[in-house]
Write a protein that holds these residues in place. Sequence first.
Motif, short mmCIF file in Angstrom:
data_model
loop_
_atom_site.label_atom_id
_atom_site.label_comp_id
_atom_site.label_asym_id
_atom_site.label_seq_id
_atom_site.Cartn_x
_atom_site.Cartn_y
_atom_site.Cartn_z
N ASN A 189 -88.18 5.14 -66.58
CA ASN A 189 -88.49 5.57 -67.94
C ASN A 189 -88.21 4.45 -68.92
OD1 ASN A 189 -89.12 8.47 -67.55
ND2 ASN A 189 -87.08 8.48 -66.69
N VAL A 190 -89.06 4.33 -69.92
CA VAL A 190 -88.91 3.32 -70.97
C VAL A 190 -89.10 4.01 -72.31
CG1 VAL A 190 -89.89 1.20 -71.95
CG2 VAL A 190 -89.86 1.52 -69.47
N MET A 191 -88.19 3.73 -73.25
CA MET A 191 -88.35 4.25 -74.61
C MET A 191 -88.60 3.05 -75.52
SD MET A 191 -85.83 6.39 -77.11
CE MET A 191 -85.25 5.11 -78.21
N MET A 192 -89.66 3.12 -76.30
CA MET A 192 -90.02 2.04 -77.20
C MET A 192 -90.29 2.63 -78.58
SD MET A 192 -93.20 -0.65 -76.89
CE MET A 192 -92.63 -1.24 -75.31
N ALA A 193 -89.69 2.02 -79.60
CA ALA A 193 -89.92 2.46 -80.98
C ALA A 193 -90.77 1.39 -81.68
CB ALA A 193 -88.60 2.64 -81.71
N VAL A 194 -91.91 1.83 -82.19
CA VAL A 194 -92.85 0.94 -82.87
C VAL A 194 -92.99 1.42 -84.30
CG1 VAL A 194 -95.19 0.01 -82.88
CG2 VAL A 194 -94.08 0.55 -80.71
N GLY A 195 -92.85 0.50 -85.26
CA GLY A 195 -92.96 0.86 -86.66
C GLY A 195 -94.39 0.98 -87.12
N PHE A 196 -94.56 1.43 -88.34
CA PHE A 196 -95.90 1.57 -88.92
C PHE A 196 -96.57 0.21 -89.09
CE2 PHE A 196 -93.86 5.53 -90.37
CZ PHE A 196 -94.74 6.42 -89.78
N ASP A 197 -95.77 -0.86 -89.03
CA ASP A 197 -96.30 -2.21 -89.13
C ASP A 197 -96.71 -2.77 -87.77
OD1 ASP A 197 -93.76 -2.30 -88.11
OD2 ASP A 197 -92.96 -3.68 -89.60
N SER A 198 -96.73 -1.92 -86.73
CA SER A 198 -97.12 -2.27 -85.36
C SER A 198 -96.20 -3.30 -84.71
CB SER A 198 -98.57 -2.76 -85.30
OG SER A 198 -99.44 -1.76 -85.72
N VAL A 226 -86.40 -1.27 -77.75
CA VAL A 226 -86.84 -0.97 -76.38
C VAL A 226 -85.60 -0.70 -75.54
CG1 VAL A 226 -87.99 -1.83 -74.31
CG2 VAL A 226 -88.88 -2.43 -76.54
N ILE A 227 -85.65 0.35 -74.76
CA ILE A 227 -84.57 0.61 -73.80
C ILE A 227 -85.21 0.98 -72.47
CG2 ILE A 227 -84.27 3.03 -74.42
CD1 ILE A 227 -81.28 2.61 -73.92
N THR A 228 -84.74 0.37 -71.39
CA THR A 228 -85.26 0.65 -70.05
C THR A 228 -84.10 0.97 -69.12
OG1 THR A 228 -85.08 -1.65 -69.38
CG2 THR A 228 -87.16 -0.98 -70.38
N GLY A 229 -84.44 1.35 -67.92
CA GLY A 229 -83.41 1.52 -66.91
C GLY A 229 -83.14 2.96 -66.54
N TRP A 230 -83.74 3.90 -67.19
CA TRP A 230 -83.56 5.29 -66.82
C TRP A 230 -84.47 5.55 -65.62
CZ3 TRP A 230 -80.48 9.14 -68.92
CH2 TRP A 230 -79.71 8.75 -70.00
N GLY A 231 -83.90 5.46 -64.46
CA GLY A 231 -84.67 5.64 -63.24
C GLY A 231 -84.97 7.10 -62.94
N ALA A 286 -85.55 13.66 -69.08
CA ALA A 286 -86.27 14.24 -70.22
C ALA A 286 -86.28 13.26 -71.38
CB ALA A 286 -85.62 15.54 -70.64
N ASP A 287 -87.35 13.27 -72.16
CA ASP A 287 -87.47 12.39 -73.32
C ASP A 287 -86.28 12.57 -74.27
OD1 ASP A 287 -89.87 11.54 -72.30
OD2 ASP A 287 -91.08 12.78 -73.64
N VAL A 320 -83.09 10.69 -73.13
CA VAL A 320 -83.13 9.25 -73.38
C VAL A 320 -82.95 8.98 -74.87
CG1 VAL A 320 -84.51 7.14 -73.17
CG2 VAL A 320 -84.60 8.88 -71.36
N LEU A 321 -83.61 9.75 -75.72
CA LEU A 321 -83.48 9.58 -77.17
C LEU A 321 -82.05 9.84 -77.61
CD1 LEU A 321 -84.61 9.12 -80.00
CD2 LEU A 321 -85.27 11.54 -80.03
N ARG A 322 -81.46 10.92 -77.15
CA ARG A 322 -80.08 11.24 -77.53
C ARG A 322 -79.12 10.13 -77.10
NH1 ARG A 322 -78.89 15.52 -74.50
NH2 ARG A 322 -80.27 16.82 -75.74
N TRP A 323 -79.31 9.61 -75.88
CA TRP A 323 -78.45 8.53 -75.39
C TRP A 323 -78.59 7.30 -76.28
CZ3 TRP A 323 -78.71 3.54 -73.90
CH2 TRP A 323 -77.60 3.02 -73.26
#
Length: 58
Positions: A15-24, A29-34, A38-39, A42-45
Amino acid sequence: MHELFINRKGSMSQNVMMAVGFDSIIHFVITGWGGFAADSTVLRWALENTDFFIPNGK
């Protein structure tokens, strides 16, 4: 170690969580959740354990 990355269907995944702003621009970025997580988990962590934050609660 690779057992951590087996998902519920028996395939390797990560799993990978990536936050992208309105400016693209990628701001976080956070990775490593094998395997499978649940989304919201990962967000809470990320909110509790890193400097990631959601401005104005949006």
